[in-house]
Write an enzyme that holds these catalytic residues in place. Sequence first.
Site, PDB file in Angstrom:
ATOM      1  N   GLU A 294      74.387  26.116 -15.905  1.00 12.54           N
ATOM      2  CA  GLU A 294      75.537  25.329 -16.342  1.00 12.54           C
ATOM      3  C   GLU A 294      75.295  24.845 -17.774  1.00 12.54           C
ATOM      4  O   GLU A 294      74.336  24.127 -18.027  1.00 12.54           O
ATOM      5  CB  GLU A 294      75.671  24.125 -15.389  1.00 12.54           C
ATOM      6  CG  GLU A 294      77.072  23.596 -15.215  1.00 12.54           C
ATOM      7  CD  GLU A 294      77.127  22.616 -14.031  1.00 12.54           C
ATOM      8  OE1 GLU A 294      78.166  22.575 -13.361  1.00 12.54           O
ATOM      9  OE2 GLU A 294      76.134  21.895 -13.793  1.00 12.54           O
TER      10      GLU A 294
ATOM     11  N   ARG B 159      84.552  29.019 -19.501  1.00 16.39           N
ATOM     12  CA  ARG B 159      84.999  29.539 -18.207  1.00 16.39           C
ATOM     13  C   ARG B 159      85.141  31.051 -18.327  1.00 16.39           C
ATOM     14  O   ARG B 159      86.036  31.551 -19.012  1.00 16.39           O
ATOM     15  CB  ARG B 159      86.322  28.885 -17.805  1.00 16.39           C
ATOM     16  CG  ARG B 159      86.171  27.422 -17.425  1.00 16.39           C
ATOM     17  CD  ARG B 159      85.148  27.244 -16.310  1.00 16.39           C
ATOM     18  NE  ARG B 159      85.178  25.903 -15.733  1.00 16.39           N
ATOM     19  CZ  ARG B 159      84.451  25.563 -14.669  1.00 16.39           C
ATOM     20  NH1 ARG B 159      83.626  26.433 -14.096  1.00 16.39           N
ATOM     21  NH2 ARG B 159      84.512  24.333 -14.188  1.00 16.39           N
TER      22      ARG B 159
ATOM     23  N   GLU C  65      95.975  38.001   1.719  1.00 16.59           N
ATOM     24  CA  GLU C  65      94.659  38.030   1.081  1.00 16.59           C
ATOM     25  C   GLU C  65      94.303  36.607   0.677  1.00 16.59           C
ATOM     26  O   GLU C  65      95.134  35.909   0.087  1.00 16.59           O
ATOM     27  CB  GLU C  65      94.703  38.914  -0.157  1.00 16.59           C
ATOM     28  CG  GLU C  65      95.005  40.369   0.187  1.00 16.59           C
ATOM     29  CD  GLU C  65      95.462  41.179  -1.003  1.00 16.59           C
ATOM     30  OE1 GLU C  65      95.772  42.357  -0.829  1.00 16.59           O
ATOM     31  OE2 GLU C  65      95.520  40.623  -2.119  1.00 16.59           O
TER      32      GLU C  65
ATOM     33  N   GLU D 127      71.019  24.858 -13.449  1.00 21.59           N
ATOM     34  CA  GLU D 127      70.294  25.761 -14.345  1.00 21.59           C
ATOM     35  C   GLU D 127      71.234  26.690 -15.140  1.00 21.59           C
ATOM     36  O   GLU D 127      71.000  26.957 -16.306  1.00 21.59           O
ATOM     37  CB  GLU D 127      69.320  26.606 -13.522  1.00 21.59           C
ATOM     38  CG  GLU D 127      68.076  26.985 -14.294  1.00 21.59           C
ATOM     39  CD  GLU D 127      67.152  27.839 -13.445  1.00 21.59           C
ATOM     40  OE1 GLU D 127      67.506  28.990 -13.181  1.00 21.59           O
ATOM     41  OE2 GLU D 127      66.084  27.336 -13.046  1.00 21.59           O
TER      42      GLU D 127
ATOM     43  N   GLU E 233      77.902  14.796  -8.391  1.00 20.70           N
ATOM     44  CA  GLU E 233      78.355  15.688  -9.458  1.00 20.70           C
ATOM     45  C   GLU E 233      78.493  14.950 -10.788  1.00 20.70           C
ATOM     46  O   GLU E 233      78.137  15.470 -11.846  1.00 20.70           O
ATOM     47  CB  GLU E 233      79.684  16.357  -9.077  1.00 20.70           C
ATOM     48  CG  GLU E 233      79.553  17.380  -7.953  1.00 20.70           C
ATOM     49  CD  GLU E 233      78.642  18.559  -8.322  1.00 20.70           C
ATOM     50  OE1 GLU E 233      78.625  18.962  -9.487  1.00 20.70           O
ATOM     51  OE2 GLU E 233      77.932  19.064  -7.419  1.00 20.70           O
TER      52      GLU E 233
END
Lengths: 186, 186
Positions: free
Chosen positions: A147, A70, A44, A145, A99
């Site tokens: 974040e 988070r 997986e 937007e 970034e």
Amino acid sequence: MDGERELKELGEKKILSDEIYDGAIMHVFRDTVTLPDGKKAYRELIRHVGAVCIIPVTDDNRVIVERQFRYPIDKVITEIPAGKLNFPEENRLEAAKRELLEETGICADIWTDLGVFYPAAAYSDEKITMYLARGLHFGESRPDEDEFLTLCAVPLAELLCDVTEGKITDAKTQLAVLKAARILGI
Amino acid sequence: MDGERELKELGEKKILSDEIYDGAIMHVFRDTVTLPDGKKAYRELIRHVGAVCIIPVTDDNRVIVERQFRYPIDKVITEIPAGKLNFPEENRLEAAKRELLEETGICADIWTDLGVFYPAAAYSDEKITMYLARGLHFGESRPDEDEFLTLCAVPLAELLCDVTEGKITDAKTQLAVLKAARILGI
């Protein structure tokens, strides 16, 4: 052991790939593979676009870090700036510059490549390239937007203690602090 | 900022959790959340049982590492021993002792907790606890049926160079080498 022989002795071969989920950030597969002994197994995994992270260090050795919530771990944690690539082949240094600017408003004169790492190679192909950014110029941040984050400037020496004492729990941030401390002799 | 106020300013609240896939190692969800500004967003995430990793260092400062094929990145890479918990509340030190013994046949007299880290807090709740193991006794390894790996003993100083030069790409292994080198003064 040479690479080819090692791959033959340890490698797994894909027989089939089933797509489980194609989401906004997560592309999940369940693949059927042949093991080195010929048996069949399932793997997986997440296919990820790739990412960059940046440890921005000021002239007086303070690091610009973010406090960010988070969701998976339900905590606000301290992290260095980071972000996904816009597409898999994007130039990683350009992505890092974008970034850093978006999240912190910082432009940097000096960029040092601190290498790549796989955060979770057992189940994700995400590859992160890490940069040290110095010669910083501060402007206005423009986070995405959805974040929300708070910026702080913390001495690298203090962050190093925080890593040692278990106060920094984000893997890339621990790594960046340890690598930058070695390079800057702290 | 105090923790409660920070959580209010940055935190996200779960509205709904949709299970996408319940696999052998991967439990995938797509949750609907409320952002700090009241807007709605989606969070894709993996719920993981948790893991441990161990850097076993001999009396002459060599590290027992594994060469292991990682299917998601299609590469054989160098890693320290590691493994999943059997259940979420399992004692992590006991799990580390079991995984070290199974994968390498090693028992260790001295265990040092090197702290926890989240390898990918943006999309996984996996929490890994890292240990330094010293005072090693070597026996027979008993890897899982579908686990194929080769063991090697590499000087910690050499691994440190490999981390710096980008030859070690596994995040937990980079971290463990950097932390152990600091502790052992290398």
